[in-house]
Write an enzyme that holds these catalytic residues in place. Sequence first.
Site, PDB file in Angstrom:
ATOM      1  CB  CYS A 101      -0.929  -0.018   1.210  1.00 34.97           C
ATOM      2  SG  CYS A 101      -1.951   1.464   1.317  1.00 34.97           S
TER       3      CYS A 101
ATOM      4  CB  CYS B 185      -0.565   2.497   4.057  1.00 37.10           C
ATOM      5  SG  CYS B 185      -1.995   1.787   3.294  1.00 37.10           S
ATOM      6  CG  ASP B 186       3.204   1.152   4.393  1.00 39.86           C
ATOM      7  OD1 ASP B 186       2.689   1.597   5.440  1.00 39.86           O
ATOM      8  OD2 ASP B 186       3.056  -0.011   4.009  1.00 39.86           O
TER       9      ASP B 186
END
Length: 303
Positions: free
Chosen positions: A130, A133-134
């Site tokens: 992701c 997200c990261d």
Amino acid sequence: MYDTVIIGGGIAGLTAAVYARRAGLSTVVCEATVCGGQIINSPEVDNYPARPHVAGWQLAADLQAQAEEFGAEIKFCAVTGLSVKSGKKTVHTSAGDLDAKTVIIANGAEHRRLDCDGADRLYQRGVSACATCDGAFFRGRECCVVGGGNTAFEDAVYLSSLASKVYLINRRSVFRAEPKLVSALKSKENVEILTPWVPERVLGEQGVEGFEIKNVDTGEKRTLPVSGVFAAIGMIPANGIFSGTVELDESGYIKADESCRTSLPGVFAAGDTRVKALRQLVTAAADGAVAASQAAAYINLAL
Ligand SMILES: Cc1cc2nc3c(=O)[nH]c(=O)nc-3n(C[C@H](O)[C@H](O)[C@H](O)COP(=O)(O)OP(=O)(O)OC[C@H]3O[C@@H](n4cnc5c(N)ncnc54)[C@H](O)[C@@H]3O)c2cc1C
């Protein structure tokens, strides 16, 4: 006994909850993590009708509030199975069993993991599924995206504004991504697209220190000096817990007809979890509406 138990609090499940409550059904949504599903990690959604540029988390929060306003109960628990006896459905969860007249399975799908040496060991330690997200962890560093579809190209475009350099590798030289996305990525100066290359090994002990890749045609190997590896190689449904209860296709998606009816009467499937042509928010929401109205019809006909 609930009129309907909804498995999954993503866009499909929450929309089903809105429709179920408006049809007067006692309704509980079982959600394993947080409501919203996959879209909470997307900073901007541009194709949801009448909500251009909405953030994924905002769309999810608004829908959760709408479902709760109409009286849907939300239980944070993981569903572990479904059994049926004399027409009564029992949903097994980490918080105990829930009996239901109808069940709507809306558990979505999961990201496919990279299948190469080191990928599992370094998952969430530099290997991610992701980018949204990261990606921020890789600000000013080099990273790589694996894949050739829309998600891979979107992820690489997103990362190009954070990372010092982004490699996109794909096993084929033609891409499944829309041409518009391919052009957008090619216009980025800090992006290198490498085809036809495949992952060979993620290097590093505590974190990613490099990514060895292999050329499909020549067998040549190359090590990219990256500290982040993002897999954008598709989705897999997590329907093992329902196999033997409802029919699945060969890829593990739940077989359901146009009315979201599965092979088991009174059990419906909505959203990314089911066999369908297009896995998007609008189709997940549409399925949720159809499944809930069919659940109401099933209960009324059974009376
Ligand atoms: C990065 C990204 C960007 C995207 N961008 C767009 C976009 O711009 N436009 C668009 O239309 N679509 C987009 N999509 C696709 C869209 O997010 C999905 O099609 C949609 O989220 C599917 O909704 P769903 O409710 O079927 O499943 P999901 O969103 O997967 O939700 C399923 C829910 O069920 C829960 N769950 C799963 N198993 C269990 C269990 N056993 N017990 C309890 N709960 C469980 C999960 O925690 C999750 O909350 C994007 C997807 C991603 C990953």
